[in-house]
Design a protein around this motif. Structure first.
Motif, PDB file in Angstrom:
ATOM      1  N   THR A   8       2.929  -3.192  -1.008  1.00 26.68           N
ATOM      2  CA  THR A   8       1.856  -3.413  -1.984  1.00 26.68           C
ATOM      3  C   THR A   8       1.501  -2.160  -2.785  1.00 26.68           C
ATOM      4  O   THR A   8       0.658  -2.220  -3.677  1.00 26.68           O
ATOM      5  CB  THR A   8       0.583  -3.938  -1.297  1.00 26.68           C
ATOM      6  OG1 THR A   8       0.236  -3.063  -0.214  1.00 26.68           O
ATOM      7  CG2 THR A   8       0.803  -5.345  -0.764  1.00 26.68           C
ATOM      8  N   GLY A  13       4.887  -5.665  -5.438  1.00 24.95           N
ATOM      9  CA  GLY A  13       3.931  -5.941  -4.373  1.00 24.95           C
ATOM     10  C   GLY A  13       2.489  -5.841  -4.835  1.00 24.95           C
ATOM     11  O   GLY A  13       1.650  -6.679  -4.488  1.00 24.95           O
ATOM     12  N   GLN A  14       2.182  -4.830  -5.619  1.00 29.09           N
ATOM     13  CA  GLN A  14       0.819  -4.662  -6.139  1.00 29.09           C
ATOM     14  C   GLN A  14       0.449  -5.816  -7.064  1.00 29.09           C
ATOM     15  O   GLN A  14      -0.680  -6.324  -7.028  1.00 29.09           O
ATOM     16  CB  GLN A  14       0.709  -3.326  -6.870  1.00 29.09           C
ATOM     17  CG  GLN A  14      -0.707  -2.953  -7.267  1.00 29.09           C
ATOM     18  CD  GLN A  14      -0.798  -1.550  -7.856  1.00 29.09           C
ATOM     19  OE1 GLN A  14       0.195  -0.827  -7.928  1.00 29.09           O
ATOM     20  NE2 GLN A  14      -1.981  -1.163  -8.285  1.00 29.09           N
ATOM     21  N   LYS A  17      -0.164  -8.912  -4.889  1.00 36.37           N
ATOM     22  CA  LYS A  17      -1.418  -8.759  -4.148  1.00 36.37           C
ATOM     23  C   LYS A  17      -2.615  -9.064  -5.040  1.00 36.37           C
ATOM     24  O   LYS A  17      -3.510  -9.829  -4.654  1.00 36.37           O
ATOM     25  CB  LYS A  17      -1.521  -7.347  -3.592  1.00 36.37           C
ATOM     26  CG  LYS A  17      -2.873  -7.006  -2.960  1.00 36.37           C
ATOM     27  CD  LYS A  17      -2.906  -5.563  -2.504  1.00 36.37           C
ATOM     28  CE  LYS A  17      -4.289  -5.159  -2.019  1.00 36.37           C
ATOM     29  NZ  LYS A  17      -5.273  -5.064  -3.119  1.00 36.37           N
ATOM     30  N   GLU A  28      -1.992  -6.961   4.034  1.00 40.64           N
ATOM     31  CA  GLU A  28      -1.017  -5.971   3.564  1.00 40.64           C
ATOM     32  C   GLU A  28      -0.339  -5.290   4.750  1.00 40.64           C
ATOM     33  O   GLU A  28      -0.970  -5.023   5.773  1.00 40.64           O
ATOM     34  CB  GLU A  28      -1.709  -4.900   2.727  1.00 40.64           C
ATOM     35  CG  GLU A  28      -2.391  -5.400   1.472  1.00 40.64           C
ATOM     36  CD  GLU A  28      -3.082  -4.265   0.742  1.00 40.64           C
ATOM     37  OE1 GLU A  28      -2.374  -3.370   0.210  1.00 40.64           O
ATOM     38  OE2 GLU A  28      -4.329  -4.249   0.719  1.00 40.64           O
TER      39      GLU A  28
END
Length: 276
Positions: A8, A13-14, A17, A28
């Motif tokens: 993340t 990933g970020q 999320k 996470e």
């Protein structure tokens, strides 16, 4: 839905999320956390989305791109066999192609990154078919968006056009997909059944050269940008064809991109400016 997302701190990933935590419980996992097997046993998520990956350092690619995938699959097998597993793959697994690449094409790596991403795909399929796990590999083509690392193409173009930071642009050919489209594709997978060992390509189906991208930035901004263009590919094995065959994703999951490249650039600039 409880969604466990790895990687993340990275671009994909970020982005996932931030999208899924609006309506779902997001857990996470970072590399400093406990080993994946007890982590799965502790949380027992509905789905794991593995975004952890290494692109640049060949010395750790196997441990990151293959080893971590193996650990998640083993943890799911042992402790939470109903958990679904989505591994973020890469169009690079196909290697250079003379045409658009499709899910039925074999992997044909020409470097360690491509080989390790392809090996992870085979591992997902093996665990799915031998142990009955619900695995899917989502192969993204050339994703771009505001959480990319500063050295990537679109952040560098932003700096060149908005902040007058000089950059040199070499030739390259890519099927660019805006991150918002890719995130929507992952959400469609979460809301759909898939065959065990599934592979889905996510791209626009339209290839652009880096020079075409530069000219679109000039069109969108009305500026020339502090960019020096140099013809020629930066790597000897790079291909002048890098495009997604979108037929399967469209037929099976009704997925198609909503952002044209020009619209994606416009939204990218708007969001970068809002971050500041």
């Amino acid at each position: 839905m409880k969604i466990l997302i790895t990687g993340t701190t990275g671009f994909i990933g970020q982005s996932l999320k931030q999208h899924f935590e609006r309506d779902h419980q997001v857990v996470e996992w970072k590399r400093q956390d406990m080993f994946p097997l007890p982590f799965i046993n502790l949380h027992k998520p509905d789905v794991v989305i593995n975004c952890a990956g290494e692109i640049y350092n060949a010395d750790v690619m196997y441990d990151t791109n293959v080893g971590i995938v193996h650990n998640w699959l083993e943890g799911i097998k042992q402790y939470s066999p109903k958990t679904r597993f989505i591994n973020i793959g890469s169009s690079a697994e196909y290697g250079p192609m003379p045409r658009a690449s499709s899910e039925v094409d074999p992997i044909n790596p020409v470097d360690v990154y491509q080989a390790t991403k392809g090996a992870a795909t085979l591992l997902c399929q093996g665990y799915a078919r031998q142990f009955g796990l619900d695995t899917c590999v989502a192969r993204i083509y050339s994703g771009y968006g505001i959480h990319e690392r500063p050295h990537r193409l679109y952040p560098k173009l932003y700096e060149a056009f908005v902040n007058n930071v000089p950059m040199t642009l070499r030739d390259g050919y890519h099927d660019f997909i805006y991150i918002d489209d890719f995130v929507r594709g992952i959400e469609m997978l979460l809301n759909s059944p898939w065959p065990r060992g599934e592979i889905v390509n996510f791209g626009s189906g339209i290839q652009h050269s880096n020079l075409e991208v530069l000219n679109l930035w000039r069109t969108v901004t009305g500026q020339q940008g502090n960019v020096v263009y140099e013809p020629g590919l930066s790597k000897a094995y790079e291909s002048k064809i890098w495009c997604c065959d979108t037929g399967y994703a469209k037929m099976q999951y009704k997925f198609q991109t909503e952002y044209s490249l020009e619209q994606g650039i416009q939204d990218f600039i708007k969001k970068k400016q809002n971050v500041k």
